[in-house]
Design a protein around this motif. Structure first.
Motif, PDB file in Angstrom:
ATOM      1  N   GLY A   1       5.759  14.632  -8.902  1.00  0.00           N
ATOM      2  CA  GLY A   1       6.400  13.755  -7.936  1.00  0.00           C
ATOM      3  C   GLY A   1       7.129  14.514  -6.845  1.00  0.00           C
ATOM      4  N   ALA A   2       7.229  13.893  -5.686  1.00  0.00           N
ATOM      5  CA  ALA A   2       7.923  14.474  -4.531  1.00  0.00           C
ATOM      6  C   ALA A   2       9.313  13.857  -4.421  1.00  0.00           C
ATOM      7  CB  ALA A   2       7.140  14.213  -3.255  1.00  0.00           C
ATOM      8  N   ILE A   3      10.328  14.703  -4.258  1.00  0.00           N
ATOM      9  CA  ILE A   3      11.696  14.231  -4.083  1.00  0.00           C
ATOM     10  C   ILE A   3      12.304  14.829  -2.830  1.00  0.00           C
ATOM     11  CG2 ILE A   3      12.049  13.981  -6.585  1.00  0.00           C
ATOM     12  CD1 ILE A   3      13.931  16.479  -6.363  1.00  0.00           C
TER      13      ILE A   3
ATOM     14  N   PRO B   1       0.821  -1.214   0.000  1.00  0.00           N
ATOM     15  CA  PRO B   1       0.000   0.000   0.000  1.00  0.00           C
ATOM     16  C   PRO B   1       0.857   1.267   0.000  1.00  0.00           C
ATOM     17  CG  PRO B   1       0.104  -0.876   2.223  1.00  0.00           C
ATOM     18  CD  PRO B   1       0.843  -1.852   1.353  1.00  0.00           C
ATOM     19  N   VAL B   2       1.653   1.412  -1.041  1.00  0.00           N
ATOM     20  CA  VAL B   2       2.568   2.548  -1.127  1.00  0.00           C
ATOM     21  C   VAL B   2       1.766   3.839  -1.240  1.00  0.00           C
ATOM     22  CG1 VAL B   2       4.385   3.626  -2.506  1.00  0.00           C
ATOM     23  CG2 VAL B   2       4.364   1.135  -2.189  1.00  0.00           C
ATOM     24  N   ASP B   3       2.085   4.785  -0.355  1.00  0.00           N
ATOM     25  CA  ASP B   3       1.388   6.064  -0.355  1.00  0.00           C
ATOM     26  C   ASP B   3       2.355   7.147   0.102  1.00  0.00           C
ATOM     27  OD1 ASP B   3       1.608   5.727   2.415  1.00  0.00           O
ATOM     28  OD2 ASP B   3      -0.510   5.239   2.709  1.00  0.00           O
ATOM     29  N   ALA B   4       1.820   8.274   0.553  1.00  0.00           N
ATOM     30  CA  ALA B   4       2.664   9.420   0.899  1.00  0.00           C
ATOM     31  C   ALA B   4       3.550   9.177   2.113  1.00  0.00           C
ATOM     32  CB  ALA B   4       1.778  10.650   1.134  1.00  0.00           C
ATOM     33  N   ARG B   5       3.305   8.109   2.883  1.00  0.00           N
ATOM     34  CA  ARG B   5       4.192   7.799   4.014  1.00  0.00           C
ATOM     35  C   ARG B   5       5.494   7.168   3.551  1.00  0.00           C
ATOM     36  NH1 ARG B   5       2.358   3.732   7.707  1.00  0.00           N
ATOM     37  NH2 ARG B   5       1.510   2.749   5.844  1.00  0.00           N
ATOM     38  N   TRP B   6       5.522   6.681   2.321  1.00  0.00           N
ATOM     39  CA  TRP B   6       6.641   5.881   1.845  1.00  0.00           C
ATOM     40  C   TRP B   6       7.703   6.747   1.171  1.00  0.00           C
ATOM     41  CZ3 TRP B   6       7.038   0.280   1.106  1.00  0.00           C
ATOM     42  CH2 TRP B   6       6.013  -0.441   1.739  1.00  0.00           C
TER      43      TRP B   6
ATOM     44  N   ASP C   1       3.520   6.206 -11.801  1.00  0.00           N
ATOM     45  CA  ASP C   1       2.757   5.613 -10.704  1.00  0.00           C
ATOM     46  C   ASP C   1       3.313   5.986  -9.330  1.00  0.00           C
ATOM     47  OD1 ASP C   1       1.116   4.558 -12.592  1.00  0.00           O
ATOM     48  OD2 ASP C   1       1.872   2.512 -12.453  1.00  0.00           O
ATOM     49  N   ILE C   2       4.635   6.120  -9.207  1.00  0.00           N
ATOM     50  CA  ILE C   2       5.186   6.599  -7.930  1.00  0.00           C
ATOM     51  C   ILE C   2       4.637   7.991  -7.629  1.00  0.00           C
ATOM     52  CG2 ILE C   2       7.266   7.258  -6.662  1.00  0.00           C
ATOM     53  CD1 ILE C   2       8.814   5.249  -8.411  1.00  0.00           C
ATOM     54  N   ALA C   3       4.664   8.861  -8.636  1.00  0.00           N
ATOM     55  CA  ALA C   3       4.152  10.215  -8.446  1.00  0.00           C
ATOM     56  C   ALA C   3       2.673  10.189  -8.071  1.00  0.00           C
ATOM     57  CB  ALA C   3       4.372  11.046  -9.706  1.00  0.00           C
ATOM     58  N   ALA C   4       1.894   9.340  -8.743  1.00  0.00           N
ATOM     59  CA  ALA C   4       0.455   9.281  -8.466  1.00  0.00           C
ATOM     60  C   ALA C   4       0.164   8.779  -7.062  1.00  0.00           C
ATOM     61  CB  ALA C   4      -0.230   8.373  -9.495  1.00  0.00           C
ATOM     62  N   ARG C   5       1.009   7.900  -6.546  1.00  0.00           N
ATOM     63  CA  ARG C   5       0.812   7.388  -5.179  1.00  0.00           C
ATOM     64  C   ARG C   5       1.205   8.422  -4.116  1.00  0.00           C
ATOM     65  NH1 ARG C   5       0.771   1.711  -4.305  1.00  0.00           N
ATOM     66  NH2 ARG C   5      -0.063   0.689  -6.155  1.00  0.00           N
ATOM     67  N   GLY C   6       1.961   9.439  -4.509  1.00  0.00           N
ATOM     68  CA  GLY C   6       2.391  10.456  -3.550  1.00  0.00           C
ATOM     69  C   GLY C   6       3.622  10.086  -2.757  1.00  0.00           C
ATOM     70  N   ALA C   7       4.287   8.978  -3.121  1.00  0.00           N
ATOM     71  CA  ALA C   7       5.511   8.584  -2.409  1.00  0.00           C
ATOM     72  C   ALA C   7       6.657   9.498  -2.786  1.00  0.00           C
ATOM     73  CB  ALA C   7       5.860   7.134  -2.742  1.00  0.00           C
ATOM     74  N   VAL C   8       7.640   9.564  -1.893  1.00  0.00           N
ATOM     75  CA  VAL C   8       8.828  10.387  -2.123  1.00  0.00           C
ATOM     76  C   VAL C   8       9.921   9.538  -2.766  1.00  0.00           C
ATOM     77  CG1 VAL C   8      10.625  11.790  -1.018  1.00  0.00           C
ATOM     78  CG2 VAL C   8       8.277  11.836  -0.132  1.00  0.00           C
ATOM     79  N   ALA C   9      10.568  10.085  -3.785  1.00  0.00           N
ATOM     80  CA  ALA C   9      11.779   9.481  -4.328  1.00  0.00           C
ATOM     81  C   ALA C   9      12.961  10.043  -3.546  1.00  0.00           C
ATOM     82  CB  ALA C   9      11.925   9.790  -5.812  1.00  0.00           C
ATOM     83  N   GLY C  10      13.643   9.172  -2.805  1.00  0.00           N
ATOM     84  CA  GLY C  10      14.758   9.597  -1.963  1.00  0.00           C
ATOM     85  C   GLY C  10      16.061   9.483  -2.742  1.00  0.00           C
ATOM     86  N   LEU C  11      16.587  10.599  -3.194  1.00  0.00           N
ATOM     87  CA  LEU C  11      17.739  10.619  -4.091  1.00  0.00           C
ATOM     88  C   LEU C  11      19.004  11.019  -3.333  1.00  0.00           C
ATOM     89  CD1 LEU C  11      15.959  12.417  -7.066  1.00  0.00           C
ATOM     90  CD2 LEU C  11      16.013   9.972  -6.508  1.00  0.00           C
ATOM     91  N   CYS C  12      20.088  10.346  -3.653  1.00  0.00           N
ATOM     92  CA  CYS C  12      21.360  10.554  -2.955  1.00  0.00           C
ATOM     93  C   CYS C  12      22.451  10.728  -4.000  1.00  0.00           C
ATOM     94  CB  CYS C  12      21.661   9.370  -2.046  1.00  0.00           C
ATOM     95  SG  CYS C  12      20.312   8.965  -0.907  1.00  0.00           S
ATOM     96  N   PRO C  13      22.485  11.872  -4.690  1.00  0.00           N
ATOM     97  CA  PRO C  13      23.316  12.007  -5.881  1.00  0.00           C
ATOM     98  C   PRO C  13      24.809  11.775  -5.655  1.00  0.00           C
ATOM     99  CG  PRO C  13      21.664  13.732  -5.838  1.00  0.00           C
ATOM    100  CD  PRO C  13      21.579  13.030  -4.512  1.00  0.00           C
ATOM    101  N   ILE C  14      25.360  12.227  -4.525  1.00  0.00           N
ATOM    102  CA  ILE C  14      26.793  12.032  -4.308  1.00  0.00           C
ATOM    103  C   ILE C  14      27.108  10.553  -4.174  1.00  0.00           C
ATOM    104  CG2 ILE C  14      28.717  12.446  -2.730  1.00  0.00           C
ATOM    105  CD1 ILE C  14      27.476  15.172  -2.087  1.00  0.00           C
ATOM    106  N   THR C  15      26.360   9.848  -3.349  1.00  0.00           N
ATOM    107  CA  THR C  15      26.606   8.416  -3.172  1.00  0.00           C
ATOM    108  C   THR C  15      26.296   7.645  -4.448  1.00  0.00           C
ATOM    109  OG1 THR C  15      26.251   8.452  -0.790  1.00  0.00           O
ATOM    110  CG2 THR C  15      25.867   6.363  -1.910  1.00  0.00           C
ATOM    111  N   GLU C  16      25.216   7.998  -5.119  1.00  0.00           N
ATOM    112  CA  GLU C  16      24.862   7.289  -6.353  1.00  0.00           C
ATOM    113  C   GLU C  16      25.939   7.460  -7.412  1.00  0.00           C
ATOM    114  OE1 GLU C  16      20.161   7.859  -5.227  1.00  0.00           O
ATOM    115  OE2 GLU C  16      21.084   9.160  -6.740  1.00  0.00           O
TER     116      GLU C  16
END
Length: 447
Positions: A309-311, A256-261, A276-291
């Motif tokens: 989408g939320a980042i 049940p992925v939603d805005a808490r995720w 679909d991630i954007a539509a669910r309201g989940a956050v994409a947690g990006l780590c550019p230096i480590t990535e």
């Protein structure tokens, strides 16, 4: 306490001559268009403190030690073996010392809250401490000493690969049963102080079974849920071999992925998953230096933002801790891939820095379960820019953020966290003692 700023970034935009009255760790009142009073502490430009949504604090001790190529192909998986070896001696005292330095450095660069994705739970030989949350207590103590806000995310880790494969010996410090994890979360909750938040973090789809994932979610009790996902091509291939679906697609279909995720990394996603991630309201947690350091790849941030989408950004392995550099590298990665400039700006927000900062502020707060921004009733988490930095000369409004992210070398003057000034003239108030403790811990670990 009252702070007066020549200009400040409020919810509705840049505003001149702003006084903030602080009380009880929060902003009690915001006055605009006012002259400074005699008792006001005066500064140049104020920004809200940024959330750092993904950290493995203990990995700060590894920074610079994995930049030598081995005999085999060097990638995330070879780095992981080195990481496993590095944790073999870390105990609670060393963990606290390492984390305290990492958190002080985060504050010095403008991060005021950290999401600690914490999976180093047990003793070096894999045995349980008498208090299963002993290492969580070390993290909480480090956050309190440094003065950073903490969203603690105890990690559930049970398997070494998709389909419930047995964990390896090097993973013994991470492993829990579902019942043991529930106990860990509750005992970790008791370690938090002030406005600490607790969530849960199923480590990854390769470390939990579908049944375990379902059993974990009630333990979150409405709090944040974070998971590593689709960071590496091999991970995607292994997930397809196990389930017939890509990892993000499997998760969206099964949970049940939603805005808490928060989906950490989500590097290798297709267009449908982005939508679909954007539509669910989940956050994409990006780590550019480590990535970039691990050679992971690049998340399609522009497409995701354009779909609403939320980042947020995180320092992950803490190989280098710098809030502005995370945002700068996020944009520069897109430029290199798409061969154009200002890829993450928009017609509505033409300043690249301002759009990035606003997205990371809102998405990071959502991810870590806290309010952000400079407004009455919100945490007094404030960053002041250094007027003496020549990068700010003649700048105002969003140009200040662009110059901080893309041009400045010493941008931060002061940082207040919950109303306490933790950083002054760009340096943490306890840095000397924190550094000395870190050096002692590293000498013991590297001997």
């Amino acid at each position: 306490m009252t702070l007066w700023f020549e200009t400040a970034l409020l919810d509705h935009g840049w505003t001149d001559r702003v006084r903030l009255t602080l009380a009880g760790g929060r902003i009690e009142r915001v006055e605009v268009g006012v002259d400074p009073a005699q008792e006001d502490e005066r500064h140049f430009a104020a920004l809200p403190g940024l959330p750092n949504l993904h950290s493995h604090a203990f990995q700060r001790a590894m920074a610079g030690l994995t930049e030598v190529r081995g005999a085999s192909n060097d990638d995330f998986w070879s780095w992981r073996e080195l990481m496993y070896r590095s944790v073999s001696k870390i105990g609670p005292d060393q963990c606290a010392a390492i984390a305290t330095l990492a958190y002080a450095e985060m504050l010095e660069t403008g991060f005021t809250r950290v999401g600690e994705f914490h999976y180093l739970h047990h003793a070096p030989d894999g045995s349980r401490y008498d208090d299963i949350a002993e290492m969580s207590g070390a993290i909480a103590a480090a956050a309190e000493t440094a003065g950073i806000g903490l969203t603690l995310l105890p990690v559930f880790y049970a398997h070494g690969g998709f389909g419930g494969q047995a964990p390896g010996a090097a993973q013994a410090r991470f492993i829990n049963s579902v019942d043991g994890f529930a106990d860990l979360v509750e005992r970790s909750r008791a370690k938090l102080v002030q406005d600490g938040v607790i969530g849960i973090a199923p480590h990854s789809l390769r470390a939990v079974t579908p049944e375990e994932l379902g059993a974990l979610l009630p333990i979150a009790n409405g709090g944040p849920v974070h998971i590593h996902i689709a960071e590496q091509v091999k991970e995607v291939e292994d997930c397809i071999a196990w389930s017939g679906r890509r990892p993000v697609r499997w998760l969206l279909d099964a949970a049940p992925v939603d805005a808490r995720w928060t989906l950490v990394h989500a590097t290798h996603v297709d267009a449908g998953e982005v939508t679909d991630i954007a539509a669910r309201g989940a956050v994409a947690g990006l780590c550019p230096i480590t990535e970039a350091n691990l050679g992971d790849g690049l998340f399609p941030a522009g497409d995701f933002l354009d779909r609403g989408g939320a980042i947020g950004v995180g320092s992950d392995s803490n190989v280098r801790i710098d809030a502005a550099e995370e945002l700068r590298l996020l944009e520069y990665g897109q430029r290199l891939t798409l061969r154009g400039r200002n890829r993450l700006a928009s017609a509505a927000r033409p300043s690249t820095g301002a759009r990035l900062f606003d997205a990371a502020l809102r998405g990071g707060g959502q991810s870590l379960g806290v309010e952000t921004g400079l407004a009455a009733g919100r945490p007094a988490d404030i960053v002041s820019l250094d007027r003496d930095d020549p990068a700010f000369e003649g700048r105002s409004g969003d140009a200040l953020i662009d110059s901080w992210i893309f041009a400045s070398r010493r941008p931060i003057d002061c940082v207040w966290r919950a109303g306490v000034k933790q950083v002054e003239r760009g340096r943490h108030r306890h840095r000397d003692a924190i550094e000395a403790r870190y050096r002692t811990a590293l000498r013991d670990l590297l001997a």
